[in-house]
Design an enzyme around this catalytic site. Structure first.
Site, short mmCIF file in Angstrom:
data_model
loop_
_atom_site.label_atom_id
_atom_site.label_comp_id
_atom_site.label_asym_id
_atom_site.label_seq_id
_atom_site.Cartn_x
_atom_site.Cartn_y
_atom_site.Cartn_z
N ASP B 79 0.41 -1.41 0.07
CA ASP B 79 -0.26 0.25 -0.27
C ASP B 79 0.99 1.12 -0.03
O ASP B 79 1.56 1.23 0.22
CB ASP B 79 -0.26 -0.40 1.35
CG ASP B 79 -0.55 -0.56 2.29
OD1 ASP B 79 1.00 -0.75 2.55
OD2 ASP B 79 -0.94 0.32 3.85
N GLU B 146 -0.51 -2.24 5.30
CA GLU B 146 0.21 -1.73 5.85
C GLU B 146 0.05 -0.95 6.84
O GLU B 146 0.40 -1.31 8.25
CB GLU B 146 2.14 -3.19 6.45
CG GLU B 146 2.71 -2.66 6.90
CD GLU B 146 3.19 -1.30 8.15
OE1 GLU B 146 3.57 -1.07 8.08
OE2 GLU B 146 3.15 -0.47 7.15
#
Lengths: 408, 408, 408, 408
Positions: B79, B146
């Site tokens: 991400d 994350e």
């Protein structure tokens, strides 16, 4: 002056006042933007043949002369509040205005200044029509911007007392959520001085996991607020009054970032100028020292507003209270403690060293006061004074107070 | 495994990796919304003939089988961040995304997860083309989310280890602002656990001049923050690590109104689960007791996120460090203290009780590190790893670590 | 050196040591007043034919020469504590001494320095009788005044290393409430630095009903203590160790009088000199700034004692631990975290820039450790080490450590 | 009553009073131990033929009857202070006494109660000799133990108002460091209620280097004191009076030991019973909650003393002030704010629901008040009222006040 000489408004004049009041209520304007209100006042004064001039932007001063005699000033404030009215009245405001930063906001006469204007114009009309009852000069001060503490200063800066006759006393009154028909007044301090500051504490940002690289402005702010409690608790004579409120505290955008700065605002209330002086000094001392304790730079302190002393001259007030008691009845005149709320009225007399007297007149009927739930106070979106006997009592108090000085 | 058996990427493969990296960098996606990234990963795995499945929404798991032998898992997170890129790179991101509340925000690979994806896909391609060098099974875990601590939990909840072969170890790595070409690793604790809370303190509002009618939530908040300092200072063994940061504090709208509530967010970092347990308990104890000291209701505590322990199994890590030293050179492998930053990587191995090892690889060239001004760190809008030797070092570290377990 | 070359004490020598120990235990002396102890040590050294000199008042330095070779120093501290012994031992102390202010107090070897002296004299006797096993020079440093941090400084100031041969390493050991027969040692930091201050805050007294006339030193002291919590919590890297304890606070004589001053004492523990520097600076910054916040004069800060760094040279310690493991058995040698307690031993080596190693030897038998109630620790009136295997382990550790350097 | 009817003391009577005063001053006794003073008072009353009885141990009540008419009570307190006199007067005290714990201490009439006794005995003699000027009953209340708040309670508990005629008013006066010859009096609240507590906070001791094993009572005490500041600052109407003073704080013996407990004493001053109730409740709430915040047991709170309300009945006081003004002259009678000091006088009237009036009479001549350095106030070792006009003014005020009720 005796009772018999105080003129009473006719039914027609009372009706006119109600109409004026409803119009003002429906058309409130923000502080220092009272343009339409000022024009309305000017039209009314013209109709009475009272000379007038603009002063302090949207302030209007009328001078009603009636031969030889003393000069008395009476002040009414004219501004509304950025508040969405929720009274359900059929003359409720739907007006909007623009804040300094351009935001459009709803506006409401949420502090009852509309009653002040309607009452003073009506009292002027009554006195203009009863010239045989008095002699001297009445200065009508329609002051803008009370809510922001800007208006009285603006009028003084614009030469109020150089341009109007200098009065021997300045009078004023305010509608409050007490029983309509009653007058409340303190001798000596009337309302508190109020000082508002914005304080920005400067630290050093870092990741939340590395406080050793930061100077944490939130921890600093918290310690300032904690430490400020000692000012009222330990530095003020317990028999004197002081409040230090931190009304806002804002810092940080995300829980895992230590921000670089935080900001809080303070509001200080005091009655005694010496206490005020000491408290403001103590605040600066603590703010500065706590920053030093954090190893942070000197915080930035910005003065937001300063409401002056509002002091009821004891001799003038005691004398006036006797008039009120005689004319309105003992049971309707209540001597009270000073209020910790604030007003810029006091600046008008203080600027030229003449005494002033400021009193409250009740605005709620007995049913409202006895009802369930909290009574809607000033600055509430539900604040809706009972039109009568509120307005008529305001007119009578004003006329009694003026004639106490100017009556034949 | 010996040095000679570690396959090296061809020039063409390296060129392919750079292209892939630049594409990923230019097209970041927000946490748990990594749709295009997942599809790109799937296409790459298809091209290698690696079987794969979706897991935890936008997570992708590839299983590269190569005969008998142990199973090793390797995780890369995928991400980006809500950040406006300011690197000036010609492949800088112009992407936007939508936060949970619908706000459109710029998106940037500001934490270098693009390097993680490019490196792991390249390592997989290298190993898929060098099957003679190893045997066993490599599980490629492309983990979403994350940054919000949501992704590892989402994959585990979606049956990660029921659907993929169970590994004997879970490996992972992260690009950091150290010298490109070097590896940094701690034995034991690798990164801190992180717990974030939002705390709302409930008071009672009143006018600033009437504190006696209020329960002041700003004074309460300040005393909580002051009191929280004692947790790290007095309740944690000085040889253990703990941080309690109050990252935000917000209360009040106007200096002359005491608000009815205030809100702050906390971020707690610990390395040791017992210390964490104690600290979180102490926070609740203090928040609750300080509200009682104010005569206020129990504050509301909302858990915002929980980053799990990230623990480098000492035996596995010590063994791996020897491989790294042999393959990359002693001077390029640095044993470090744990970082107080956080990661959800640790949850993957902990969920099934297998050891894990997590290390850092440097991303900056010497010139950047030696330059004037602060080095752009992760989460900075200026974070721009030197493409080489960063990526090749990442690939080599990954391959060395995998072959340490699966090498022939 | 090999195991076989480490000489073992005869039964007679062991019996002699026990007798010596019981005598020392029964005759403790206060810090810097260890006159009889010094004379006893001198008599013992004379009996061995070891040359010696007085150093730092009641300190004694013996120099045991045995041909060519390195020089090793070994330190034992000699002072007792102002404590009423409550062990019930038949050789319990009934001694008394006088504090600096003249007060007579009971004295006890409550920290086990009697074991240190008995062990070092016995090790010296053993080595003096086994000259074939080693060559070089052993400097025996019997140091007074460890408890007050005065002794090491006094010996250095009195020319310790100008008058004794300069060693290549300084060794020392301390009995602790761990299992007798075991050795505990850390690599790197061994014990904490400790700094003690007395802080007097100066205010202005007044009647309790008139805080406005006072500068309240108790409120000031409370705010200093509150603020000090931020130093460890926010200014120290969470991976470094620091403690700031306010051990005493005293102010005021009567509840209805605000006193003019208050006094507190601080004790600071740190491992890292940079952290110490920062923490001490932060304390001064906060103490000074909080006084400013109260409008009070600068507080008076008096340094009570300073315990130096006690750092185990990693190379020397790692090597020594291997010797210990080989000679005493793996299971009896425990590598531990640094202790946050303090010692002035570290100053001896640091003064001349030579490495030092300091370890603990257990003093309690298994039954004591497993018993009900708390284990009597150092400084407890119940502290009574098991004579054996405590003493023999101490002798063996000393001899092993010395021969690791001087053994043939 | 008219001026002409107020009898004046003869020169001889004045001389007698001075002698009596010097004797009392030279022979002060501690609270509730005023044995010789009580006997002297009894002898004096006997000489006047006034019936009397002991009450509350060393209290003496005289009843001077003079036919029909109202009953008026007048109270004089009789105790000295544990203070070493330093006035240099030739009739200075060299007396000693024993505190409850047996300690011998010097004793001094440092609060001027000797003037109260001499004045009341003289006023009684004057009125006993001028029976034609009045009718009714005068109850002379010589009260012990004012300084410890024990005496009024002791007399009430011993049946004061069952044994003496019930008065319609209770009068009392106190010498103060104002100008001799003047009277100072407030309408409504006269002096503050005072509540004193001893608070012991219980923690858990540990070595200074191991805060994690302790519950630090000094940190807890500091946070309680810090938090207590919010009571006066935020919970009391700014127009009401309250003081919370922590007069003492003691904990810990040595800087390197965290103690197991700490102790502080509180003194609270309030004028309004509702405010008192709220403040005492807030103190208990905060003390308890802060202990909870530390995870410590409930602190122990012990009440040390309670000084009751001392309220000057407005109607009775206003009337009396008119008498004072007429008889002593307008310029000698000053209406003042309440004092925040405390007295147990108020309990005497409150116990039976009759009004009471308490005033101050000045004790310093103009030279003393204008001199360099601080004016010696009550409880100072230098407190030495000017004998005249102090005593004669006290007599005249007493006689005027009594005759205002009983005069013909």
């Amino acid at each position: 002056m005796t009772t018999t000489t105080v003129p009473q408004p006719s039914e027609e004049l009372t009706e006119r006042m109600h109409e004026l009041y409803r119009h003002l209520h429906a058309h409130p304007e923000l502080s220092m933007q009272e343009h339409a209100t000022a024009e309305l006042i000017e039209r009314e004064l013209d109709a009475l043949g009272v000379e007038h001039f603009r002063c302090g932007g949207t302030g209007v001063v009328g001078v009603l002369r009636n031969g030889q005699g003393p000069v008395v000033a009476f002040r009414a404030d004219t501004d509304g509040l950025p508040l969405a009215e929720d009274t359900g009245l059929d003359y409720a405001s739907t007006a909007t205005g623009r804040l300094e930063d351009g935001t459009e906001v709803p506006v409401m006469h949420g502090c009852g200044h509309d009653t002040h204007v309607a009452v003073l114009l009506t009292a002027a009309r009554l006195l203009a029509g009863a010239r045989e009852a008095w002699s001297g000069t009445l200065v009508l001060v329609f002051q803008p911007g009370e809510e922001t503490a800007a208006g009285a200063q603006a009028m003084l800066a614009d030469g109020l007392w150089e341009r109007a006759p200098r009065p021997e006393v300045v009078l004023g009154q305010h509608v409050m959520p007490q029983l309509a028909g009653t007058i409340h007044c303190s001798v000596g301090d009337a309302m508190a001085m109020a000082d508002s500051w914005r304080v920005t504490v400067h630290g050093k940002g870092a990741h939340a996991s590395q406080p050793q690289d930061a100077t944490d402005p939130i921890v600093l702010g918290a310690h300032i607020i904690t430490r400020l409690q000692t000012v009222v608790a330990r530095e003020v004579d317990p028999r004197r009054s002081a409040v230090v409120t931190v009304g806002t505290f804002h810092g940080g955008l995300k829980e895992n970032i230590i921000p670089a700065r935080a900001e809080f605002t303070l509001n200080v209330r005091t009655l005694d100028p010496e206490v005020r002086e000491h408290v403001l000094g103590a605040l600066r001392r603590i703010i500065s020292a706590e920053a030093a304790a954090s190893g942070a730079p000197e915080p930035t302190v910005e003065v937001l507003s300063t409401f002056p002393r509002n002091y009821n001259d004891p001799a003038a007030t005691t004398e006036l209270l006797e008039h009120f008691r005689r004319e309105l009845g003992e049971e309707r005149v209540v001597q009270v403690d000073p209020l910790m709320g604030s007003e810029d009225f006091g600046a008008l007399g203080a600027a030229i060293g003449v005494p002033s007297v400021f009193w409250m007149f009740g605005g709620h009927d007995a049913a409202t006061l006895a009802g369930e739930g909290p009574v809607p106070v000033n600055h509430s979106p539900f604040f809706a004074p009972a039109v009568e006997p509120t307005l008529s009592t305001g007119v009578r108090a004003a006329v009694v107070a003026i004639l106490a000085r100017l009556g034949r």
